[in-house]
Write an enzyme that holds these catalytic residues in place. Structure first.
Site, PDB file in Angstrom:
ATOM      1  N   HIS A  65       0.834  -1.190   0.000  1.00 50.07           N
ATOM      2  CA  HIS A  65       0.000   0.000   0.000  1.00 50.07           C
ATOM      3  C   HIS A  65       0.870   1.242   0.000  1.00 50.07           C
ATOM      4  O   HIS A  65       2.040   1.210   0.382  1.00 50.07           O
ATOM      5  CB  HIS A  65      -0.925   0.022   1.221  1.00 50.07           C
ATOM      6  CG  HIS A  65      -0.201  -0.036   2.530  1.00 50.07           C
ATOM      7  ND1 HIS A  65       0.234  -1.224   3.083  1.00 50.07           N
ATOM      8  CD2 HIS A  65       0.181   0.927   3.403  1.00 50.07           C
ATOM      9  CE1 HIS A  65       0.836  -0.989   4.232  1.00 50.07           C
ATOM     10  NE2 HIS A  65       0.822   0.317   4.446  1.00 50.07           N
ATOM     11  N   CYS A 181       1.753   3.637  11.892  1.00 52.18           N
ATOM     12  CA  CYS A 181       2.750   3.118  10.950  1.00 52.18           C
ATOM     13  C   CYS A 181       3.103   4.224   9.969  1.00 52.18           C
ATOM     14  O   CYS A 181       2.429   5.261   9.934  1.00 52.18           O
ATOM     15  CB  CYS A 181       2.234   1.873  10.230  1.00 52.18           C
ATOM     16  SG  CYS A 181       0.853   2.178   9.110  1.00 52.18           S
TER      17      CYS A 181
END
Length: 667
Positions: A65, A181
């Site tokens: 991603h 993250c």
């Protein structure tokens, strides 16, 4: 608003055999649907995100991603692989592949949908339903949440409510957690879901704050105050960390929360029990009252001082590196355009001619020099930040600036940062009257800590450090013969020991520090460090080329990329090989790096640019011999790793005709 995923974005028979091929196959579907405008640029963004941290998760899931300017709207493509694809998960290949693409300016509604999907991936009923579904349209609907895979799956977990459910009986153990993250799209929310599920199973009242791309909703301060422990699962800095000061803290990477949430909860219980004995419990109310942060040793019971010291130093170096890259490359370009005498040009504020190359060269040199002026203050400021959070920034920067003023250099910056962090941490331990608590972080701590650090740097430690710095600079300037070669060997070994880790960064920071006051010796050191850092990926690339059968398919693919990474001075390009076979790869890389460092120093190669690899060869003194040194180290590394892997193959049991020669064999 278009649907996040449609049938044409689903491939239930994905035939790709590598993660790069899988990402390309799914990205091509996005491009065909008009959701990706530049396929190659988007794939480069995906690869850059993958390089930060593997996106494979336990349970056979891969979630490549990224956020990209080449994405028109948040989009999800799904592929199912019969053979499985290696995305770096601890438990093996992934058969469920989700490619998540978010625009650079994605709106919160879409990102909330993405985060909800990431949470649902922790539901085994949901993933098993995806494995069984053969129809792309039904699979897309399932992912959108229109066809729940089973009882309870129709619920899309969001942030937990801020109030605990009412009930009788003893209060449960209470934990607050933060997950984050680098991209804030997938791992952030999967970690939150894993922690919440584990909390339910353990009977723990666990509230999670997800600091993702969609922003974050702060946990109610009353809930934080009542919590027995804190879990921070993050790969980027936790925002507003001061809220948790004084609490027992479990501080880990985000993937630890995904892979072992129950163990983190158990560790939080254990730390809370230890705090209850008195040591941590007494300090708990003190930190938030004084500086808004726990002292630098809070929550680190499991870490030794050496580990924490390395973390603090690496924090400073990591913030310094962008200044190094920007300033150093600007200076290198200035020398290329205007020659080395451009350093004597008058200020461009007083004289700048648009049509003169010399003026543009002077502009780049003076801008780069200004960026270089921040190296030591930034290093010191963020070392202190790593030790004491935001209150450490002011005395850290002040101490670093003083180090520059008194010519204490890079070493002075290190000491100033450590002193600043220690002084702030000491102040944070004091019992402060309530009337002063509000002004502590913005007035008292900056004032007192800056005064103390200034006194120590100017009067106590600054002079000796400056003298040592001068002696070291003079020694580097006089290096010749055997001494220079030995230093080159040492720097080469350090650059190749951990491939971008702390030891590598120490050698690199040592070399960069010399560029602030360049001498012939310091320029030789910079050349040796960069040359040695290029060797590990180049050596592995050569080895996979000349003896491909010794390596697995994934390693051979990594070998192709390692050519470019090595040529660009990215030592991390050898990490996939070192992770798979450290006992053979790392010694081979160190041997090659030592040879290159020694030859570079012996040849007298010099370098004024802190980065760039082979792309700055025109800026290197004795460039031809410099390339020879790199080539020699590359050959040594490749030859050794081939020799060691060949011995492993001979000693191992004979493989069948279908067994890849590159599979790991016990030695």
């Amino acid at each position: 608003m278009s649907q996040l995923i449609t049938a044409d974005l689903v491939d239930v028979d994905l035939t790709a055999d590598t993660k790069e091929a899988a990402a390309r196959s799914l990205a091509e579907r996005m491009a065909a649907a008009g959701r990706v405008t530049d396929l190659e640029a988007f794939l480069a963004d995906v690869a850059a995100r993958e390089a930060q941290m593997p996106t494979g998760l336990d349970g056979g899931i891969g979630i490549p991603h990224c956020r990209s300017a080449h994405v028109t709207e948040p989009t999800l493509a799904f592929g199912r692989s019969a053979e499985g694809i290696d995305f770096g998960a601890p438990d093996g290949p992934a058969d469920l592949i989700f490619l998540i693409a978010a625009p650079a300016g994605a709106d919160d509604d879409h990102l909330t949908i993405l985060s909800a999907l990431a949470r649902r991936l922790a539901d085994s009923t949901f993933t098993e339903a995806l494995r069984a579904e053969r129809d792309p349209a039904r699979a897309a609907a399932l992912i959108r949440g229109e066809t729940p895979p089973g009882t309870g799956a129709e619920e899309t977990p969001g942030d937990q409510p801020e109030s605990a459910p009412a009930g009788s009986g003893p209060a449960p153990f209470r934990i607050v957690a933060v997950t984050s993250c680098p991209t804030g799209i997938a791992h952030t929310y999967m970690a939150a879901e894993a922690l919440q599920r584990a909390g339910e199973e353990e009977g723990v009242d666990l509230r999670v704050e997800t600091q993702g791309s969609a922003g974050f909703r702060r946990i109610d301060p009353a809930v934080v105050a009542a919590a027995d422990a804190v879990i921070l699962a993050h790969d980027v800095e936790v925002r507003e960390k001061a809220r948790f000061a004084g609490k027992p803290v479990v501080d880990v990477g985000v993937k630890a929360a995904i892979n072992r949430p129950a163990a983190l909860i158990a560790e939080a219980r254990e730390k809370a029990a230890q705090a209850g004995t008195g040591a941590t419990a007494e300090a708990a109310p003190k930190a938030p009252d004084t500086a808004g942060r726990a002292p630098m040793d809070e929550g680190a019971e499991g870490e030794g001082f050496g580990t924490r010291l390395r973390t603090w130093l690496m924090t400073g170096v990591s913030y310094m590196v962008p200044f190094v890259a920007a300033g150093g490359l600007l200076i290198a370009l200035a020398f290329a355009l205007g020659g080395y005498k451009i350093s004597d040009a008058p200020s461009v504020a007083e004289h700048f001619a648009w049509g003169e190359a010399a003026s543009w060269a002077a502009l780049m040199f003076q801008t780069g020099q200004a960026a270089f002026g921040f190296l030591v203050p930034v290093l010191a400021g963020f070392i202190a930040y790593g030790m004491a959070d935001r209150p450490g920034l002011v005395p850290g920067f002040v101490g670093g600036a003083i180090a520059v003023t008194i010519d204490a250099g890079f070493l002075g910056g290190l000491v100033a940062g450590l002193l600043a962090g220690a002084v702030v941490a000491a102040i944070q331990r004091l019992t402060i009257p309530p009337v002063l608590r509000g002004i502590m972080p913005v007035v008292v701590i900056p004032l007192v800590s800056s005064a103390v650090v200034g006194f120590l740097m100017f009067v106590v430690v600054g002079g000796p450090i400056a003298s040592f710095q001068k002696a070291m600079t003079d020694w580097l300037g006089e290096l010749s013969g055997a001494n220079a070669v030995l230093l080159g060997v040492l720097l080469g070994l350090m650059m190749c020991f951990d491939l971008g880790g702390p030891v590598n960064k120490v050698a690199y920071a040592f070399a960069v520090g010399g560029l602030a006051t360049p001498t012939d010796g310091s320029l030789k050191v910079m050349a040796a460090v960069m040359a040695a850092g290029m060797v590990p990926p180049l050596g592995m690339a050569l080895a996979t080329t000349v003896r491909a059968r010794l390596f697995g398919k994934a390693e051979r693919e990594n070998g192709k990329a390692a050519w470019v990474l090595g040529a660009s001075f990215i030592s991390e390009g050898a990490i996939p090989f070192a992770a798979a076979d450290p006992l053979r790869v790392i010694p081979s890389a160190m041997a090659g790096g030592a040879v290159t460092g020694a030859l570079s120093m012996a040849f007298g190669a010099t370098l004024r640019a802190p980065h760039g690899g082979l792309f700055v060869v025109p800026l290197i003194g004795n460039a031809l011999l410099y390339v020879v040194a790199i080539a020699a180290g590359t050959v040594v590394t490749a030859a050794l790793v081939v020799l060691l892997k060949s011995r492993r193959t001979v000693e191992a049991a004979p493989a069948g005709p279908d067994t890849p020669a590159g599979e790991p064999v016990s030695a």
